[in-house]
Motif scaffolding. Structure first.
Motif, PDB file in Angstrom:
ATOM      1  N   SER A 131       0.610  -1.006  -0.312  1.00  0.00           N
ATOM      2  CA  SER A 131       0.243   0.115  -0.433  1.00  0.00           C
ATOM      3  C   SER A 131       1.185   1.804  -0.133  1.00  0.00           C
ATOM      4  O   SER A 131       0.505   2.165  -0.847  1.00  0.00           O
ATOM      5  N   VAL A 132       2.092   1.078   0.686  1.00  0.00           N
ATOM      6  CA  VAL A 132       3.301   2.619   0.813  1.00  0.00           C
ATOM      7  C   VAL A 132       3.637   2.582  -0.645  1.00  0.00           C
ATOM      8  O   VAL A 132       3.369   3.752  -1.152  1.00  0.00           O
ATOM      9  N   LEU A 133       4.237   1.867  -1.208  1.00  0.00           N
ATOM     10  CA  LEU A 133       4.473   2.085  -2.670  1.00  0.00           C
ATOM     11  C   LEU A 133       3.482   2.554  -4.023  1.00  0.00           C
ATOM     12  O   LEU A 133       4.387   3.589  -4.629  1.00  0.00           O
ATOM     13  N   ALA A 134       2.215   1.535  -3.707  1.00  0.00           N
ATOM     14  CA  ALA A 134       1.497   2.570  -4.217  1.00  0.00           C
ATOM     15  C   ALA A 134       1.235   4.064  -3.704  1.00  0.00           C
ATOM     16  O   ALA A 134       1.432   4.240  -4.971  1.00  0.00           O
ATOM     17  N   ALA A 135       1.162   4.308  -2.725  1.00  0.00           N
ATOM     18  CA  ALA A 135       1.351   5.241  -2.451  1.00  0.00           C
ATOM     19  C   ALA A 135       2.185   6.876  -3.293  1.00  0.00           C
ATOM     20  O   ALA A 135       2.186   7.687  -2.846  1.00  0.00           O
ATOM     21  N   LEU A 136       3.647   6.503  -3.161  1.00  0.00           N
ATOM     22  CA  LEU A 136       4.451   6.746  -2.792  1.00  0.00           C
ATOM     23  C   LEU A 136       5.086   7.302  -5.007  1.00  0.00           C
ATOM     24  O   LEU A 136       5.760   7.569  -5.157  1.00  0.00           O
ATOM     25  N   GLU A 137       4.334   6.387  -5.517  1.00  0.00           N
ATOM     26  CA  GLU A 137       4.786   6.477  -6.853  1.00  0.00           C
ATOM     27  C   GLU A 137       4.217   7.772  -7.239  1.00  0.00           C
ATOM     28  O   GLU A 137       3.092   8.087  -6.981  1.00  0.00           O
ATOM     29  N   GLY A 138       4.667   8.363  -8.247  1.00  0.00           N
ATOM     30  CA  GLY A 138       5.174   9.912  -8.307  1.00  0.00           C
ATOM     31  C   GLY A 138       5.205  10.886  -7.601  1.00  0.00           C
ATOM     32  O   GLY A 138       5.363  11.871  -7.673  1.00  0.00           O
ATOM     33  N   ILE A 139       5.719  10.820  -6.188  1.00  0.00           N
ATOM     34  CA  ILE A 139       5.645  11.331  -4.953  1.00  0.00           C
ATOM     35  C   ILE A 139       7.118  11.285  -5.357  1.00  0.00           C
ATOM     36  O   ILE A 139       8.680  11.778  -4.656  1.00  0.00           O
ATOM     37  N   GLY A 140       7.624   9.706  -4.680  1.00  0.00           N
ATOM     38  CA  GLY A 140       9.310   9.630  -4.422  1.00  0.00           C
ATOM     39  C   GLY A 140       9.306   9.067  -2.257  1.00  0.00           C
ATOM     40  O   GLY A 140       8.556   9.848  -2.331  1.00  0.00           O
ATOM     41  N   GLY A 141      10.241   8.461  -2.532  1.00  0.00           N
ATOM     42  CA  GLY A 141      10.802   8.360  -0.720  1.00  0.00           C
ATOM     43  C   GLY A 141      11.886   6.977  -0.869  1.00  0.00           C
ATOM     44  O   GLY A 141      11.672   6.640  -1.775  1.00  0.00           O
ATOM     45  N   GLU A 142      11.556   6.578   0.167  1.00  0.00           N
ATOM     46  CA  GLU A 142      12.044   5.983   0.738  1.00  0.00           C
ATOM     47  C   GLU A 142      11.140   4.850   2.161  1.00  0.00           C
ATOM     48  O   GLU A 142      10.086   5.764   2.407  1.00  0.00           O
ATOM     49  N   ILE A 143      11.347   3.279   2.076  1.00  0.00           N
ATOM     50  CA  ILE A 143      10.459   2.879   3.258  1.00  0.00           C
ATOM     51  C   ILE A 143      11.202   2.244   4.893  1.00  0.00           C
ATOM     52  O   ILE A 143      12.020   1.448   3.583  1.00  0.00           O
ATOM     53  N   THR A 144      10.958   2.463   5.832  1.00  0.00           N
ATOM     54  CA  THR A 144      11.974   2.018   6.215  1.00  0.00           C
ATOM     55  C   THR A 144      11.198   0.627   7.632  1.00  0.00           C
ATOM     56  O   THR A 144       9.883   1.437   8.079  1.00  0.00           O
ATOM     57  N   VAL A 145      11.403  -0.164   7.322  1.00  0.00           N
ATOM     58  CA  VAL A 145       9.950  -1.251   8.161  1.00  0.00           C
ATOM     59  C   VAL A 145      11.189  -1.024   9.364  1.00  0.00           C
ATOM     60  O   VAL A 145      12.666  -1.655   9.960  1.00  0.00           O
ATOM     61  N   ALA A 146      10.682  -0.601  10.775  1.00  0.00           N
ATOM     62  CA  ALA A 146      11.736  -0.406  12.338  1.00  0.00           C
ATOM     63  C   ALA A 146      10.882  -1.637  12.754  1.00  0.00           C
ATOM     64  O   ALA A 146       9.778  -1.462  13.483  1.00  0.00           O
ATOM     65  N   ASP A 147      11.506  -2.534  13.200  1.00  0.00           N
ATOM     66  CA  ASP A 147      11.009  -3.620  13.793  1.00  0.00           C
ATOM     67  C   ASP A 147      11.709  -3.508  14.878  1.00  0.00           C
ATOM     68  O   ASP A 147      12.633  -4.144  15.292  1.00  0.00           O
ATOM     69  N   GLY A 148      10.449  -4.171  15.911  1.00  0.00           N
ATOM     70  CA  GLY A 148      10.974  -4.503  17.651  1.00  0.00           C
ATOM     71  C   GLY A 148      11.311  -5.413  18.177  1.00  0.00           C
ATOM     72  O   GLY A 148      11.339  -5.990  19.744  1.00  0.00           O
ATOM     73  N   GLY A 149      11.405  -6.492  17.482  1.00  0.00           N
ATOM     74  CA  GLY A 149      12.099  -8.345  18.104  1.00  0.00           C
ATOM     75  C   GLY A 149      11.004  -9.302  17.171  1.00  0.00           C
ATOM     76  O   GLY A 149      10.827 -10.165  18.165  1.00  0.00           O
ATOM     77  N   SER A 150      10.816  -8.857  16.124  1.00  0.00           N
ATOM     78  CA  SER A 150       9.386  -9.639  15.725  1.00  0.00           C
ATOM     79  C   SER A 150      10.275 -11.357  15.896  1.00  0.00           C
ATOM     80  O   SER A 150      11.420 -11.962  15.642  1.00  0.00           O
ATOM     81  N   ARG A 151       9.123 -11.917  16.721  1.00  0.00           N
ATOM     82  CA  ARG A 151       9.903 -13.485  16.571  1.00  0.00           C
ATOM     83  C   ARG A 151       8.974 -14.111  15.213  1.00  0.00           C
ATOM     84  O   ARG A 151       9.102 -15.550  15.138  1.00  0.00           O
ATOM     85  N   ASP A 152       8.340 -13.750  14.456  1.00  0.00           N
ATOM     86  CA  ASP A 152       8.141 -14.620  13.047  1.00  0.00           C
ATOM     87  C   ASP A 152       8.487 -14.355  12.578  1.00  0.00           C
ATOM     88  O   ASP A 152       9.923 -13.544  12.070  1.00  0.00           O
ATOM     89  N   ARG A 153       7.663 -14.231  10.803  1.00  0.00           N
ATOM     90  CA  ARG A 153       8.298 -14.062   9.680  1.00  0.00           C
ATOM     91  C   ARG A 153       8.231 -12.777   9.634  1.00  0.00           C
ATOM     92  O   ARG A 153       7.814 -12.921   8.380  1.00  0.00           O
ATOM     93  N   THR A 154       7.540 -11.768  10.435  1.00  0.00           N
ATOM     94  CA  THR A 154       8.170 -10.389   9.400  1.00  0.00           C
ATOM     95  C   THR A 154       8.886 -10.040   9.163  1.00  0.00           C
ATOM     96  O   THR A 154       8.575  -9.387   7.992  1.00  0.00           O
ATOM     97  N   LEU A 155      10.471  -9.912   9.500  1.00  0.00           N
ATOM     98  CA  LEU A 155      11.714  -9.479   8.562  1.00  0.00           C
ATOM     99  C   LEU A 155      11.891 -10.201   7.007  1.00  0.00           C
ATOM    100  O   LEU A 155      12.092  -9.786   5.759  1.00  0.00           O
ATOM    101  N   ALA A 156      10.819 -11.406   7.182  1.00  0.00           N
ATOM    102  CA  ALA A 156      11.258 -12.824   5.990  1.00  0.00           C
ATOM    103  C   ALA A 156      11.087 -11.825   4.890  1.00  0.00           C
ATOM    104  O   ALA A 156      10.476 -11.572   3.681  1.00  0.00           O
ATOM    105  N   VAL A 157       9.224 -11.702   5.045  1.00  0.00           N
ATOM    106  CA  VAL A 157       8.075 -11.287   4.335  1.00  0.00           C
ATOM    107  C   VAL A 157       8.573  -9.836   3.893  1.00  0.00           C
ATOM    108  O   VAL A 157       8.468  -9.185   2.043  1.00  0.00           O
ATOM    109  N   ALA A 158       9.658  -8.475   5.278  1.00  0.00           N
ATOM    110  CA  ALA A 158       9.501  -6.973   4.294  1.00  0.00           C
ATOM    111  C   ALA A 158      10.982  -7.514   2.994  1.00  0.00           C
ATOM    112  O   ALA A 158      10.951  -6.366   2.555  1.00  0.00           O
ATOM    113  N   GLU A 159      11.510  -8.208   3.407  1.00  0.00           N
ATOM    114  CA  GLU A 159      13.192  -8.481   2.665  1.00  0.00           C
ATOM    115  C   GLU A 159      12.988  -9.242   1.818  1.00  0.00           C
ATOM    116  O   GLU A 159      13.377  -8.595   0.474  1.00  0.00           O
ATOM    117  N   ASN A 160      11.432  -9.100   1.397  1.00  0.00           N
ATOM    118  CA  ASN A 160      11.167  -9.733  -0.089  1.00  0.00           C
ATOM    119  C   ASN A 160      10.460  -8.457  -1.347  1.00  0.00           C
ATOM    120  O   ASN A 160      10.376  -7.993  -1.590  1.00  0.00           O
TER     121      ASN A 160
END
Length: 331
Positions: A22-51
């Motif tokens: 949803s953020v990637l779509a919203a940034l189209e035509g605007i430009g910028g970056e996305i930072t996933v700031a994780d508090g220590g997830s023990r599930d696959r949050t980071l693995a999904v985000a890295e894609n």
């Protein structure tokens, strides 16, 4: 007018992919970056985000997560002149950023602008009760805080010292709003949607207990401790209606303890306590138009009132200090 979008996460594998898209779509035509700031997830949050083409950073295991530490972690890795803060279980409305950027351009003393947070969880009593509130979650126009996130001006945040107090387990948006307004900046809510929020799919009482264990309920006490002796202390006390509520709760609890001792019969005192408690639940049920919501509200009061002093006497770290973390993936 490029934007750094900060996505706060903790065990959000089910939602983080859709949030990033949803953020990637919203940034189209605007430009910028996305930072996933994780508090220590023990599930696959980071693995999904890295894609995705995003920066992923995570707290070091020795650092305890909190509501305040996630935004500041993302902020210290961000680069763009505008900061959009949201949770990893939110979907950014595609038209929000252009309208928000336009507002900030037309209002140079506005530090931040947000919109409405649409709660998608209609099963938990916590989110049903939250959805019925008017201020500050649903009010449009000038506001004192941006609950749920929004778009901030980096210049204003840097003047205020930091984006989010790492010591806070709650009320971090209110703290930032106080610091910004103390320096002459304003905040505004547009009468449009900012995000859709899916929240925790938990029983409300289970969520309440989890928030007690995580320290979330200590937020207001930590907020008061952090503002003690600061120029905005008096304004903070005036702007927090919750403090009057907790004071009433404390008086109620004192009366509950005193009645069995003060009346001729302890049994009579206990009976009065039961009647008084039933009356309070009844009044809240009428206000909420629901017995279950009324009972939950009273139970939540007791949890918050018990947590306040624990938060106030909690040791603090310098809120602007660098947060120890690791870069899992850079852009």
């Amino acid at each position: 007018m490029t934007v750094s979008v900060i996505l706060k996460t903790l065990n959000e594998e089910a939602r983080i992919g859709a949030a990033i898209e949803s953020v990637l779509a919203a940034l189209e035509g605007i430009g910028g970056e996305i930072t996933v700031a994780d508090g220590g997830s023990r599930d696959r949050t980071l693995a999904v985000a890295e894609n995705y083409p995003v920066r992923v950073v995570q707290l070091e295991p020795t650092i305890s997560p909190s509501c305040g530490i996630g935004p500041q972690l993302g902020f210290q890795h961000s680069r763009e002149p505008f900061i959009c803060l949201m949770d990893g279980d939110m979907l950014l409305d595609p038209g929000f950023l252009p309208e928000a950027l336009s507002y900030l351009s037309a209002n140079p003393r506005a530090a931040g602008v947000t919109g409405h947070v649409e709660e998608m969880n209609q099963t938990s009593l916590e989110y049903v009760r939250r959805g019925r509130r008017a201020p500050p979650e649903n009010r449009s126009g000038p506001i004192d805080r941006m609950n749920g996130g929004g778009l901030y001006r980096r210049e204003a945040v840097e003047q205020a010292g930091y984006l989010s107090d790492r010591n806070l387990h709650g009320y971090e948006e209110f703290d930032l709003g106080m610091r910004l307004r103390a320096r002459g900046w304003t905040l505004h809510r547009l009468d449009r949607r900012f995000v859709r929020h899916f929240g925790h799919a938990l029983n409300a009482y289970t969520l309440l207990v989890r928030r007690w264990k995580s320290g979330y309920l200590r937020g207001i006490g930590e907020l008061l401790r952090g503002a003690l002796g600061k120029p905005h202390w008096r304004q903070l006390v005036q702007d927090l209606p919750e403090l009057k509520l907790w004071a009433i709760v404390y008086l109620w609890l004192i009366a509950m303890i005193a009645l069995p001792l003060a009346l001729p019969s302890p049994a009579l005192g206990l009976a009065v306590d039961v009647v008084l408690t039933a009356g309070i639940v009844g009044v809240m049920s009428l206000r909420q138009r629901s017995l279950s919501l009324g009972l939950y509200a009273v139970v939540a009061w007791l949890f918050h009132a018990a947590a306040l002093p624990l938060g106030f006497f909690q040791a603090r770290k310098a809120p602007e200090a660098w947060i120890e973390s690791r870069i899992v993936k850079d852009i």
